[in-house]
Design a protein around this motif. Structure first.
Motif: not given
Length: 218
Positions: A91-94, A101-104, A112-114, A194-195
């Motif tokens: 999920d993080e990578l997708l 999502v804010d990559a950091a 943090v969703s964008t 990301v849950y």
């Protein structure tokens, strides 16, 4: 840093799952993944699901020592945790690839969703759908084996074929839903987050039974 991989299509994910299950050395041996990022974690998720499946079968035995079943149960906990961790990495990578999502912050407990204005939130993540496709691949593989048994009657074979067709349809439907979600997310019409599963029973800091054991031993 590795380049951002293209978004996977369900047909590619299903081919990965089925191809690995067809290998005689899987999951004992692991072939090199397509990349060291998204496909690595999708393959890892499938490997842990396969090992979890095998332990679940072993844990149902009735003619072995209780200590063996306890070992199976502990292995199940470990593989289930690893499977969930791999799903979250997918999920993080997708989401990073989609710019949602804010990559950091993606690997923290509070990503943090964008998200574009007006996009709808999908309750199920793409990673969880890929995880479910992995489990569906195991079900299809196992049911197909039932249709090929030589030690059962025709009724068993016929019933297994009906179940196999249903499983294949369910997998196809799920794959279509995954493709639709990723297309909509890429277009800015949908998003997911990301849950974190926060498996408290595996964490000695949060599992009350383990906390009590530790306190009693002091």
């Amino acid at each position: 840093m590795s380049p951002t991989p293209p978004l996977p299509r369900a047909a590619e994910v299903i081919a990965l799952h089925d191809g690995l299950l067809a290998r005689a050395d899987w999951p004992r041996e692991e072939p090199p993944p397509r990349d060291d990022a998204l496909w690595h974690w999708m393959q890892a998720n499938h490997r842990f699901n396969c090992r979890l499946w095998a332990e679940e079968d072993l844990a149902r035995r009735t003619q072995v020592a209780d200590s063996e079943i306890a070992a199976n149960k502990r292995a199940i906990d470990g593989f289930n945790q690893a499977r969930n961790d791999a799903t979250e990495r997918v999920d993080e990578l997708l989401l990073i690839a989609l710019g949602l999502v804010d990559a950091a912050s993606a690997r923290t407990d509070a990503p943090v969703s964008t998200v574009p204005a007006g996009a709808r939130l999908n309750s199920e993540t793409a990673g969880s759908m890929i995880d479910r496709l992995s489990i569906m691949a195991l079900k299809v593989h196992a049911m197909r084996a039932q249709t090929e048994r030589q030690d059962v009657d025709a009724e068993h074979i016929a019933a297994s074929r009906v179940k196999l067709a249903r499983l294949e349809q369910q997998r196809s439907d799920l794959g279509s839903c995954l493709d639709a979600l990723l297309v909509d997310a890429a277009a800015g019409h949908a998003y997911f987050k990301v849950y974190r599963q926060f498996k408290m029973y595996n964490d000695p800091r949060f599992n009350p039974a383990l906390v009590a054991e530790r306190s009693a031993g002091r």
